[in-house]
Design an enzyme around this catalytic site. Structure first.
Site, PDB file in Angstrom:
ATOM      1  CE  LYS A  49      -3.695   2.603   0.748  1.00  0.00           C
ATOM      2  NZ  LYS A  49      -4.612   2.874  -0.366  1.00  0.00           N
ATOM      3  CB  CYS A 132      -3.290   9.452  -3.823  1.00  0.00           C
ATOM      4  SG  CYS A 132      -4.667   9.198  -2.673  1.00  0.00           S
TER       5      CYS A 132
HETATM    6  C1  SIN Z   1      -6.334   5.866  -1.348  1.00  0.00           C
HETATM    7  O1  SIN Z   1      -5.770   5.340  -0.384  1.00  0.00           O
HETATM    8  O2  SIN Z   1      -7.083   6.845  -1.217  1.00  0.00           O
HETATM    9  C2  SIN Z   1      -6.128   5.323  -2.717  1.00  0.00           C
HETATM   10  C3  SIN Z   1      -4.729   5.463  -3.131  1.00  0.00           C
HETATM   11  C4  SIN Z   1      -4.575   6.021  -4.491  1.00  0.00           C
HETATM   12  O3  SIN Z   1      -5.552   6.247  -5.217  1.00  0.00           O
HETATM   13  O4  SIN Z   1      -3.445   6.259  -4.904  1.00  0.00           O
END
Ligand code: SIN
Length: 313
Positions: A49, A132
């Site tokens: 992540k 993001c």
């Molecule tokens: C998120 O955690 O909001 C998604 C991550 C992303 O879209 O890069």
């Protein structure tokens, strides 16, 4: 010819992937247990992540909703903080699979700090997230070309470990060309294209309401809805970038046919997010079998016979 004889292995920046399909930075790759589950799956790599300097709990819930053909989410980068991933790396590396660390600093200096640290780590590839859409007050870096160039200048001089960036979707030929020309100025080894389509709105007509809480209901659209956009981005960047810059195709991979389409568009490998969120890590086994089955049924023995070979009419 048996399915095992079909070669779907690939290489990103000289890092070998045993097959064409890996998880995307997104669902089910935040905790050590989730990453070990990926290590034990048929995902060809372990992608983390996107991490930030400090741990984040992310946006308020509900922040993820499944839709008929995908999902909408505004997670807000929930993650353990980069130090936790640094500490975990030696343990993840024991599974003999490439580890890709996704990094999503909230500023250029955050990215510099984290990239510097991971340059000294056992990670195989670094993916810096320029796209993001879900952190309130933080624009998507990939849509600000001046800042993109500034960020690339700062993060590409911190070490020799291969570095790539995760891009948002582009929709205009001028933008594709501008981004490609910026990327060509730096030793970028790969791009991941595309992230979710940011700031979309899904409405529940029954309740007359938004369906996710953050950002007044706006969120990133994922899944099959965005596959044609992902394919177009991969295809266009493949035609604009030198072949030394590899491409991960991302967006709407649910079946072997979807992966095959990204292969035709020129992707060196694909990343899977929503399908993995919905189906768990067994999806990597199924997707690999389906891709090999399609290749075999068409008489191909190797993904390189197909890569980028999309015909136009
Ligand atoms: C998120 O955690 O909001 C998604 C991550 C992303 O879209 O890069």
């Amino acid at each position: 010819m048996t399915l095992q004889q079909i070669n779907t292995s690939s290489t990103i920046a000289e890092v070998n992937l045993s097959n064409y399909i890996i998880n995307a930075s997104g669902p089910r790759c935040t905790t050590e247990d989730e990453l070990i589950n990926l290590a034990q799956s048929d995902s060809a790599a372990i992608m983390t992540k996107s991490c930030t300097l400090l741990p984040r709990s992310g946006n308020p819930e509900p922040r993820y909703q499944t839709l008929e053909h995908g999902s909408v989410q505004s997670m807000g980068l929930p993650n353990l903080g980069y130090q936790a991933y640094l500490d975990m790396l030696p343990r993840l590396k024991q599974y003999n699979k490439p580890v890709i660390v996704s990094i999503s600093g909230l500023s250029i200096s955050d990215n510099v700090e984290m990239v510097s640290k991971f340059q000294q780590s056992e990670a195989d590839l670094l993916e810096v997230n320029f796209s993001c859409p879900n952190v309130p007050g933080k624009p998507q870096l990939g849509y600000d070309f001046e800042q993109t160039e500034k960020a690339l200048a700062a993060i590409t001089k911190l070490g020799d470990k291969p570095l790539g960036i995760k891009l948002p979707a582009y929709f205009d030929m001028n933008h594709f060309e501008t981004v490609a020309n910026i990327l060509k100025k730096f030793p970028i080894k790969f791009i991941s294209s595309i992230n979710s389509i940011g700031n979309t709105l899904v409405i529940d007509a029954d309740t007359e309401s938004t369906i996710i809480k953050p950002n007044s209901g706006l969120g990133g659209l994922c899944g099959s809805y965005i596959k044609p956009i992902g394919l177009a981005n991969v295809r266009t960047f493949r035609s604009l970038l030198p072949k030394e810059i590899c491409i991960f195709g991302v967006g709407g991979v649910y079946t072997g046919i979807d992966a095959f389409e990204y292969l035709l568009a020129g992707a060196d490998a694909v990343q899977v997010a929503t399908c993995y969120q919905e189906q768990g890590s067994e999806c990597f086994t199924r997707l690999n079998n389906e891709l090999s089955t399609i290749l075999a049924s068409k008489g191909y023995k190797d993904i390189n016979e197909v890569k980028g070979k999309l015909q136009t009419i």
